[in-house]
Design a protein around this motif. Structure first.
Motif, PDB file in Angstrom:
ATOM      1  N   GLY B  77     -58.681   7.438 -39.645  1.00 29.51           N
ATOM      2  CA  GLY B  77     -57.502   8.204 -39.240  1.00 29.51           C
ATOM      3  C   GLY B  77     -57.855   9.657 -38.951  1.00 29.51           C
ATOM      4  N   ILE B  78     -58.651  10.255 -39.841  1.00 24.58           N
ATOM      5  CA  ILE B  78     -59.066  11.648 -39.623  1.00 24.58           C
ATOM      6  C   ILE B  78     -59.850  11.748 -38.315  1.00 24.58           C
ATOM      7  N   GLY B  79     -60.804  10.814 -38.153  1.00 21.78           N
ATOM      8  CA  GLY B  79     -61.646  10.847 -36.954  1.00 21.78           C
ATOM      9  C   GLY B  79     -60.823  10.721 -35.690  1.00 21.78           C
ATOM     10  N   MET B  80     -59.879   9.765 -35.686  1.00 20.72           N
ATOM     11  CA  MET B  80     -59.044   9.569 -34.494  1.00 20.72           C
ATOM     12  C   MET B  80     -58.097  10.736 -34.294  1.00 20.72           C
ATOM     13  N   GLY B  81     -57.453  11.138 -35.369  1.00 15.14           N
ATOM     14  CA  GLY B  81     -56.424  12.167 -35.284  1.00 15.14           C
ATOM     15  C   GLY B  81     -56.968  13.471 -34.720  1.00 15.14           C
ATOM     16  N   ILE B  82     -58.191  13.807 -35.076  1.00 19.17           N
ATOM     17  CA  ILE B  82     -58.767  15.054 -34.580  1.00 19.17           C
ATOM     18  C   ILE B  82     -59.649  14.803 -33.361  1.00 19.17           C
ATOM     19  N   GLY B  83     -60.448  13.723 -33.424  1.00 16.32           N
ATOM     20  CA  GLY B  83     -61.424  13.484 -32.363  1.00 16.32           C
ATOM     21  C   GLY B  83     -60.803  13.158 -31.021  1.00 16.32           C
ATOM     22  N   VAL B  84     -59.754  12.306 -31.037  1.00 20.41           N
ATOM     23  CA  VAL B  84     -59.172  11.883 -29.758  1.00 20.41           C
ATOM     24  C   VAL B  84     -58.557  13.060 -28.991  1.00 20.41           C
ATOM     25  N   PRO B  85     -57.707  13.895 -29.636  1.00 22.23           N
ATOM     26  CA  PRO B  85     -57.192  15.053 -28.887  1.00 22.23           C
ATOM     27  C   PRO B  85     -58.303  15.971 -28.380  1.00 22.23           C
ATOM     28  N   LEU B  86     -59.340  16.164 -29.196  1.00 23.02           N
ATOM     29  CA  LEU B  86     -60.450  17.005 -28.740  1.00 23.02           C
ATOM     30  C   LEU B  86     -61.114  16.407 -27.508  1.00 23.02           C
ATOM     31  N   GLY B  87     -61.357  15.087 -27.552  1.00 16.89           N
ATOM     32  CA  GLY B  87     -61.998  14.423 -26.421  1.00 16.89           C
ATOM     33  C   GLY B  87     -61.138  14.502 -25.172  1.00 16.89           C
ATOM     34  N   LEU B  88     -59.819  14.299 -25.342  1.00 17.31           N
ATOM     35  CA  LEU B  88     -58.904  14.383 -24.200  1.00 17.31           C
ATOM     36  C   LEU B  88     -58.926  15.793 -23.611  1.00 17.31           C
ATOM     37  N   ALA B  89     -58.896  16.795 -24.503  1.00 16.21           N
ATOM     38  CA  ALA B  89     -58.883  18.178 -24.025  1.00 16.21           C
ATOM     39  C   ALA B  89     -60.179  18.509 -23.297  1.00 16.21           C
ATOM     40  N   ALA B  90     -61.302  18.045 -23.867  1.00 15.19           N
ATOM     41  CA  ALA B  90     -62.591  18.350 -23.244  1.00 15.19           C
ATOM     42  C   ALA B  90     -62.662  17.719 -21.847  1.00 15.19           C
ATOM     43  N   ALA B  91     -62.158  16.490 -21.726  1.00 11.88           N
ATOM     44  CA  ALA B  91     -62.225  15.821 -20.419  1.00 11.88           C
ATOM     45  C   ALA B  91     -61.277  16.474 -19.429  1.00 11.88           C
ATOM     46  N   ALA B  92     -60.102  16.895 -19.912  1.00  9.76           N
ATOM     47  CA  ALA B  92     -59.127  17.502 -19.015  1.00  9.76           C
ATOM     48  C   ALA B  92     -59.652  18.819 -18.453  1.00  9.76           C
ATOM     49  N   LYS B  93     -60.445  19.505 -19.240  1.00  4.87           N
ATOM     50  CA  LYS B  93     -60.990  20.790 -18.803  1.00  4.87           C
ATOM     51  C   LYS B  93     -62.490  20.655 -18.607  1.00  4.87           C
ATOM     52  N   ARG B  94     -62.907  19.621 -17.945  1.00  5.40           N
ATOM     53  CA  ARG B  94     -64.328  19.344 -17.786  1.00  5.40           C
ATOM     54  C   ARG B  94     -65.093  20.570 -17.284  1.00  5.40           C
TER      55      ARG B  94
END
Lengths: 535, 271, 344
Positions: B77-94
């Motif tokens: 849960g911790i990994g998903m809760g923090i990791g997924v938004p970070l990954g989405l943000a990183a990809a959105a602002k490639r």
């Protein structure tokens, strides 16, 4: 002499029959074209000859190469045959070469596989071969890697590998489909020369009937795994016996009936106007502290598009036409110049809701253009996102139904998912998405390039129809000269970021002024006029 | 449905049910010591035998399952809760500084294996289940960030994202509406894999005494206790070990099965 | 060639061995790649040192009273404080910590009153050979298994390898270690159940006492690596250029060895690099099972003795090793993949 003889070849993958009773033959020195739309089984026929089929494929019938029975040969014998007596060139030059090996090593590999040449001799021979295919070693040393070459150059390397052992038969599977039209002409010339010089037989597989008519001695037309018609090129061009062949040729020549070009009205501002638009792409820095350098993708482009007009934009890949499309759509800010829609400049930070409503776009890829998890109704109403007075409730579903009907689908399709539609139907949905806000202008970015000819003809007809029915203006961006010629009133030619020529479409095609336009038009293969009704 | 999906689902289901059952029923009280019946081999009274204090091993395994599952699940849960938004943000602002910072931070966390993080945390905060969760959870963040970013980047290249941008949708909205649903499959699969890795990591941490502390039972500590007696009573090591293997194997098979089942390429043939 | 670029030459030599390329490589491009990786190595190390320093700083309360426990006398605490340099500013302490490590001075262990560098060096000679031993074992087992499975996809051999790896991944290495001890040390008496013979007893005796621990570490990792090798190879074998190579007349086998393997190595290298860090960390646990006097035991003793200086230094050392290995992996990429060396 008959080089290759295929009789009653049938092929199935698992329980699915792919080819049924395919028969054809190739003579020495002859160019045979196998043509047909996607799913006709033409590529699998080629792979069957080399026995490079996917696993779980069952093959029956007779495959004879000279006096050898290909289906009875052992795998080791087939390995000697492949590359030795039968060479093959594939469609996708960008991925057809091993990225971590030099081009020299890859050409030498064919030589060393089939002969006892020493390394040095093989290297010398590879140099000679690469020179023959137009890559002289002083400009293209053997130590180049594939990623350092362009698509056309890579295809030349693949050809060098295929002809290295002077095979008796060369199979080319869509060898120029991924290439620009001028490169295509050069590669086709090279193949023709090689066939002539080496006295090979060649099978060329292509969906492009203009290429077929231009190159082939004999033509095989396939549909859904079956041969529908075979004949010599002049004979087939003169009289097409099978109705499918007739339809295919008609669709390739098809020109939709466009409404007349509206008279120019000087009092009315242009619908779209570009003034000296400049767009740069940053290049990777040479070192950490180097000044950032730029590639000028769009270089001072100016043009106007008047209401009711269909304007074409032609250019080869990398000429900046996609970048320009994005700039017009306000997806990326420009470095200079102005874009005006209905006389109002587009804000560099993005379009206003009103502007978005008035300008829509249809993209090339019918498979990548839709979120696979949304229903059609949601997909095609996406452009309403920024529109404040968008219809809601019943009004909205009525509009969806009406728009779907307008593009030739049914209102029930609104609740289906995108994977339930074919490529042509998807492109209709893409048009519905562009149409739903009742725009004044629709941009078509290679919108029919991925479609088979018969589907393409239907979509072009639909576009002509909609243009009349909804009073639309089009900006038609494409590399396909035939499509641009049949769909537009006026046309722009783009090369390396600049508009090099513009004019009325018919005038421009009949009498091109700029050397680049002349080259482009000369390179495009043209299907000769057909005698209709002669059959 | 593939064989691995069914087998994985059944094994995982059994472990989950066992953990759930332990809330209402266990054969014995898992803390009850009974020295006279210590080190019994599996038999009629103690189905899976008893340990050196005469505690019932089956009961300890059942209650221990709760610890393992809870630690691994919260860590995912911790990994998903923090990791997924970070990954989405990183990809959105490639290619932006945000992308760069997120990815470099990811690399950095990768340089601290979860055990090293756990050692640091326990050295400072002391040992315990919460700290084990933190240590495993922190390590899950870059895994999810990376998977999300990789999948999101290829989606950002697709034309339907371009269509959404033409409609005026912002990057955040596109990330939530178009990207997230299309990477969800991948995240579910990665989730089961990280879940199984979490079970293994929790066992390792409690084995070296950095996980859940007594009296909370855990599979790893049961193994640590068994170590000195393994030649006398091998079942003390075999039973908790098998429990770990079955759980991890079940989750991995489930992940593999889900991957095939949810793969859109294979899905097209099914509908 | 500019003189400052000479340092890449050894790398080029390696590359030539690898590719058999005759042409001098593009030095500025390779140099740029190397410089970029080197920069990122230093930044990672710098940030890692901040993180570790910060975490120890936020230890509840004062590090000195934390280390001495609740019942410590105020004057002992004050003495330790000045010994640890806690009366200085944080920045000064950070600089002296990092500066010390750069010159090989890791501070003095509070509990053992010996230089940490000396303690670490002794233990490193157990942990590092163990991790390397396991890495070699794992690679030697995994790559052939993965290649074998990929060359017979869907056949019984593939299924057998895949099932074995599925099981291998699920086995906790410390439990596997206990089973190895039970079978090979207690029942068969082929190896000793634990302890380390020491390198003074001869390389053979030392390696013998590391064998069971290395196997215990290597097999679960080998299972993962074999799966990666197989799927990477299968992915590559599905590429267009493999079909081109087949059309040249290469057999399935030749294609696999000449074209498949080197391309598949790129993802495999990544995993090998990552595994090294797992193996180092895994070694810490395995040392507990076999009573090996390695870094792991040192760190656990230090934790129970609340010896923060030792913990801080050992963790920094482990992190340094992991970052360094990943840096080396990045460099190998450039040898394997010409695309990273840029276009001319």
């Amino acid at each position: 002499m008959t080089l290759l003889d295929i009789t009653n070849l049938s092929l199935s993958i698992g329980a699915f029959p792919i080819l049924r009773d395919v028969s054809l033959s190739v003579q020495t020195g002859e160019i045979l074209a196998i043509t047909g739309e996607s799913g006709s089984g033409k590529s699998l026929t080629a792979l069957a000859i080399l026995r490079l089929l996917p696993r779980c494929t069952q093959v029956t019938g007779h495959l004879h190469f000279e006096d050898q029975d290909l289906l009875a040969m052992s795998e080791a014998q087939m390995c000697d045959l492949r590359g030795g007596q039968i060479g093959m060139v594939f469609q996708e030059p960008m991925t057809a070469l091993n990225p971590v090996q030099t081009i020299g090593a890859q050409v030498m590999e064919t030589l060393q596989q089939h002969s006892t040449l020493s390394r040095a001799e093989a290297r010398e021979e590879a140099r000679r071969l690469l020179t023959r295919v137009g890559l002289p070693p002083d400009r293209f040393p053997l130590s180049r890697y594939p990623h350092e070459l362009s698509g056309g150059q890579r295809q030349r390397v693949v050809i060098a590998m295929a002809i290295a052992m002077r095979p008796k038969l060369l199979i080319a599977d869509e060898p120029t489909t991924a290439l620009d039209v001028t490169t295509q002409a050069q590669i086709l010339d090279l193949l023709r020369d090689l066939v002539h010089d080496y006295g090979m037989g060649m099978i060329i597989i292509t969906h492009d009937l203009a290429v077929v008519a231009d190159l082939a001695d004999r033509i095989v037309v396939m549909r859904k795994g079956e041969v529908v018609e075979t004949g010599s090129t002049p004979q087939l061009l003169a009289a097409r016996r099978h109705p499918y062949t007739e339809r295919l040729f008609a669709a390739s020549k098809h020109r939709p009936t466009l409404p007349a070009r509206p008279p120019a009205n000087p009092a009315q501002p242009p619908l779209l106007e570009l003034r000296n638009v400049v767009k740069d792409h940053p290049l990777p820095r040479r070192h950490l502290l180097a000044r950032a350098e730029h590639l000028r993708a769009v270089d001072h482009v100016s043009f106007t598009l008047h209401p009711g007009e269909r304007l074409g934009l032609v250019g080869e890949s990398g000429c900046g036409k996609s970048t320009l499309t994005r700039a017009i759509l306000g997806l990326e800010p420009c470095q200079g110049g102005e874009i005006l829609l209905h006389g109002t400049p587009i804000d560099p930070t993005g379009l206003t809701a009103q502007q978005r409503r008035k300008m829509q776009v249809v993209f090339q890829d019918p498979f990548g253009s839709f979120n696979p998890r949304h229903q059609v109704a949601r997909l095609i109403t996406e452009p309403f996102h920024s529109v404040t007075d968008a219809p809601v409730g019943q009004e909205r579903s009525d509009l969806v139904a009406e728009t779907l009907r307008a593009v030739g689908l049914t209102p029930e399709d609104a609740h289906r998912y995108i994977h339930q539609f074919s490529g042509g139907q998807r492109q209709r949905i893409a048009i519905a998405r562009a149409l739903i806000t009742r725009p004044d202008l629709i941009l078509f970015d290679e919108a029919v390039s991925a479609l088979d000819v018969s589907v393409r003809a239907q979509i072009l007809d639909l576009l002509a129809e909609l243009c009349t029915a909804y009073g639309l203006s089009y900006l038609f961006i494409s590399h396909d000269l035939h499509v641009v010629r049949s769909m537009t009133d006026r046309c722009l030619v783009m090369q390396s970021g600049r508009i090099v020529e513009q004019g009325l479409t018919e005038d421009l095609f009949a009498d091109p002024q700029h050397p680049y336009t002349q080259r482009l038009i000369a390179a495009a293969p043209v299907l000769p006029d057909l005698q209709t009704g002669a059959a | 449905m593939s064989r691995s999906l069914v087998l994985g689902g059944v094994l995982t289901g059994l472990v989950l049910m066992m953990a759930a059952l332990s809330f209402v029923w266990t054969p014995f009280d898992h803390t009850a010591m009974n020295i006279p019946t210590k080190l019994q081999a599996p038999g009629a009274e103690h189905w899976l035998g008893s340990d050196h204090f005469g505690r019932d091993i089956l009961s300890m395994i059942m209650v221990g399952a709760r610890t393992s599952i809870a630690v691994a699940l919260v860590a995912v849960g911790i990994g998903m809760g923090i990791g997924v938004p970070l990954g989405l943000a990183a990809a959105a602002k490639r290619g932006s500084w945000l992308d760069e910072v997120i990815m470099r931070a990811n690399d950095l966390v990768f340089a601290f294996p979860s055990l090293v993080i756990a050692i640091l945390i326990t050295a400072i905060l002391g040992a315990g289940a919460i700290n084990a969760i933190l240590a495993i959870g922190i390590f899950n963040i870059p895994v999810f960030a990376r998977v999300t970013r990789g999948a999101a980047l290829s989606l950002w290249q697709r034309d339907f994202i371009l269509a959404a941008r033409v409609a005026g949708k912002g990057r955040a909205r596109i990330s939530v509406e178009h990207i997230l649903p299309n990477v969800a499959n991948l995240l579910i699969v990665q989730g089961t894999i990280q879940f199984s890795l979490g079970i293994l990591a929790e066992a390792g941490l409690s084995y070296v005494g950095l996980g859940a502390q007594p009296p909370v039972p855990s599979w790893g500590r049961m193994l640590a206790d068994a170590q000195t007696m393994v030649s006398l009573a091998p079942h003390l090591a075999l039973v908790p070990g098998s429990a770990i293997i079955v759980t991890v194997l079940g989750l991995n098979l489930l992940g593999d099965g889900l991957r095939d089942w949810l793969d859109p390429k294979l899905q097209r043939g099914r509908t | 060639m500019e003189p400052k670029q000479f340092w890449i030459l050894p790398l080029c030599g390696l590359r030539r061995l690898w590719t058999g390329s005759q042409r001098p490589p593009n030095l500025p491009v390779m140099g740029r790649y190397f410089a970029k990786r080197l920069l990122s190595l230093f930044v990672s190390l710098l940030v890692a040192s901040w993180v570790i320093f910060f975490v120890v700083e936020i230890a509840p309360g004062d590090p000195a009273s934390f280390m001495l426990g609740i019942n410590a006398q105020p004057d002992t605490i004050a003495a330790l404080r000045s010994e640890l340099g806690l009366d200085q500013s944080k920045l000064a302490r950070y600089i002296s910590w990092v500066g010390g490590m750069l010159t090989g001075d890791f501070g003095t262990s509070y509990t053992y009153r010996t230089p940490v560098a000396q303690m670490v060096a002794d233990r490193l000679w157990v942990s590092l050979p163990l991790a390397l031993f396991a890495l070699i074992l794992s690679t030697l087992i995994a790559l052939p298994a993965g290649i074998f499975a990929a060359s017979h996809p869907g056949k019984s051999g593939d299924i057998a390898v895949m099932s074995a790896t599925q099981l291998g991944i699920a086995v906790p290495n410390f439990w596997f270690a206990m089973m190895l001890v039970l079978i090979f040390a207690i029942n068969l008496r082929w190896f000793s159940a634990g302890g380390f013979a020491g390198w003074d007893a001869g390389a053979w005796a030392a390696l013998r006492s590391l064998t069971l621990p290395a196997i215990a570490l290597a097999l679960p990792q080998a299972a993962i690596l074999a799966r990666v090798m197989r799927s990477a190879l299968l992915d590559i074998l599905g590429e267009d250029f493999i079909r081109t190579a087949r059309a040249k007349g290469l057999s399935q086998r030749q294609v696999l060895w000449r074209h498949g393997l080197r391309n598949a190595l790129i993802p495999v290298l990544t995993i090998i690099g990552l595994q090294f860090s797992f193996l180092l960390a895994g070694a810490i646990i395995i040392e507990q099972v076999f009573y090996l006097p390695g870094l792991g035991r040192l760190v656990f003793q230090a934790i129970s003795a609340r010896d923060l200086i030792v913990v801080e230094s050992v963790v920094m050392l482990l992190v340094f090793a992991v970052i360094l290995v990943n840096f080396l992996v990045d460099l190998t990429y450039a040898l394997v993949d010409p695309r990273l060396r840029g276009t001319r």
